[in-house]
Write an enzyme that holds these catalytic residues in place. Sequence first.
Site, short mmCIF file in Angstrom:
data_model
loop_
_atom_site.label_atom_id
_atom_site.label_comp_id
_atom_site.label_asym_id
_atom_site.label_seq_id
_atom_site.Cartn_x
_atom_site.Cartn_y
_atom_site.Cartn_z
N ASN A 175 0.86 -1.19 0.00
CA ASN A 175 0.00 0.00 0.00
C ASN A 175 0.90 1.24 0.00
O ASN A 175 1.55 1.53 0.99
CB ASN A 175 -0.88 -0.05 1.27
CG ASN A 175 -1.73 1.20 1.44
OD1 ASN A 175 -1.81 2.04 0.54
ND2 ASN A 175 -2.38 1.31 2.60
N LYS A 220 0.01 4.28 -0.17
CA LYS A 220 -0.64 5.44 0.47
C LYS A 220 -0.47 6.68 -0.42
O LYS A 220 -0.48 6.55 -1.64
CB LYS A 220 -0.08 5.63 1.88
CG LYS A 220 -0.15 4.32 2.69
CD LYS A 220 0.11 4.50 4.14
CE LYS A 220 0.00 3.13 4.83
NZ LYS A 220 0.16 3.20 6.27
N HIS A 227 -9.27 0.63 5.92
CA HIS A 227 -7.93 0.97 6.44
C HIS A 227 -8.07 1.96 7.60
O HIS A 227 -8.92 2.85 7.56
CB HIS A 227 -7.05 1.55 5.33
CG HIS A 227 -5.61 1.60 5.72
ND1 HIS A 227 -5.11 2.55 6.57
CD2 HIS A 227 -4.58 0.77 5.41
CE1 HIS A 227 -3.82 2.31 6.77
NE2 HIS A 227 -3.47 1.24 6.08
N GLU A 275 -6.43 4.45 8.41
CA GLU A 275 -6.30 5.88 8.05
C GLU A 275 -7.63 6.42 7.50
O GLU A 275 -7.97 7.58 7.73
CB GLU A 275 -5.14 6.06 7.07
CG GLU A 275 -3.80 5.91 7.80
CD GLU A 275 -2.67 5.32 6.97
OE1 GLU A 275 -2.74 5.31 5.73
OE2 GLU A 275 -1.70 4.84 7.60
N GLU A 331 -4.31 -5.13 10.98
CA GLU A 331 -3.33 -4.06 11.09
C GLU A 331 -3.55 -3.32 12.41
O GLU A 331 -4.41 -2.41 12.46
CB GLU A 331 -3.48 -3.07 9.93
CG GLU A 331 -3.19 -3.65 8.57
CD GLU A 331 -2.71 -2.60 7.58
OE1 GLU A 331 -1.71 -2.84 6.91
OE2 GLU A 331 -3.33 -1.53 7.50
N GLY A 368 3.33 2.33 10.63
CA GLY A 368 4.25 3.44 10.41
C GLY A 368 5.05 3.85 11.63
O GLY A 368 5.67 4.91 11.64
N SER A 375 4.39 -2.06 10.18
CA SER A 375 5.85 -2.02 10.36
C SER A 375 6.56 -3.30 9.92
O SER A 375 7.56 -3.70 10.52
CB SER A 375 6.22 -1.66 11.81
OG SER A 375 5.81 -0.34 12.09
P1 13P Z 1 3.62 0.37 7.47
O1 13P Z 1 4.13 -0.92 6.84
O2 13P Z 1 4.30 1.58 6.94
O3 13P Z 1 3.61 0.28 8.95
O4 13P Z 1 2.09 0.54 7.01
C1 13P Z 1 1.21 -0.53 7.12
C2 13P Z 1 -0.05 -0.19 6.45
O5 13P Z 1 -0.80 0.66 6.90
C3 13P Z 1 -0.38 -0.91 5.21
O6 13P Z 1 -1.70 -0.69 4.83
#
Ligand code: 13P
Length: 255
Positions: free
Chosen positions: A9, A11, A94, A96, A166, A172, A212
């Site tokens: 992803n 983003k 997700h 976010e 997740e 992140g 992560s």
């Molecule tokens: P990271 O791998 O940067 O922690 O992000 C995970 C994520 O949100 C994938 O959708």
Amino acid sequence: MRDIILAGNWKMHKTIEESKEIALCLKEKFTELPLNVILFPPFTALYSISELLKGSNISVGGQNVYFEEKGAFTGEISPVMLKEAGAKYVIAGHSERRNIFNETDELIKKKICSAVENGMDVIFCVGEKLEEREAGRTEEVISKEIRIALDGIPREVLDHIIIAYEPVWAIGTGVAASPDEAAAIHKFIRSILDDMFVRGAGANMSILYGGSIKPENFIEFAILDEIDGGLVGGASLKCEDFYDIGKILVECKKL
Ligand code: 13P
């Protein structure tokens, strides 16, 4: 047999040119890996990346979708448009989208159904926030997210869903969940599906871990039977890192 999947992803990262550059690198490297790989580029790069990856084992998907097929919904993107641009998958739920854009479980359900009706598969994300984890509410939160979003959906829709666990606090931050804890949650998710649908629904569901993931820590996750792959953010933005994660998955799952 559950599908083993590696998803990246991106983003809100990468211009069209940058997306093409990494997609070309990944196309070349991943041809030697017998792995189902999905990339979620920004919408602006979706069409060019899907064209560029034609004939490879890498598919593309949309990071978001609206549930209506067309209409006065300024700024939204429809499943029909995504599919036309080459998307085979969509991400729904997700954290976010949930936390920054206030998406509810009910909206997520509509998105899942609309994407599947329009011929795409969905990576449906669930996970608890840090304060929920600290309050011992992880299972309660995940159970609610799944029970509302998948309530009453037909079995044939379920076959087009992949779940990604997740934990929000792991996204992140550089602090991944412990692999055993993640596996325990995956098992818990399977038990919810068995309860909601039929026995065996959980065992058939591909469940990815996300949060992560890096080449340095992924082996610990990939060796666990409960974990069917990864949904990778930051490390999917670097061709070498994402490929190394893919290699680990292929080796651990003996693909
Ligand atoms: P990271 O791998 O940067 O922690 O992000 C995970 C994520 O949100 C994938 O959708």
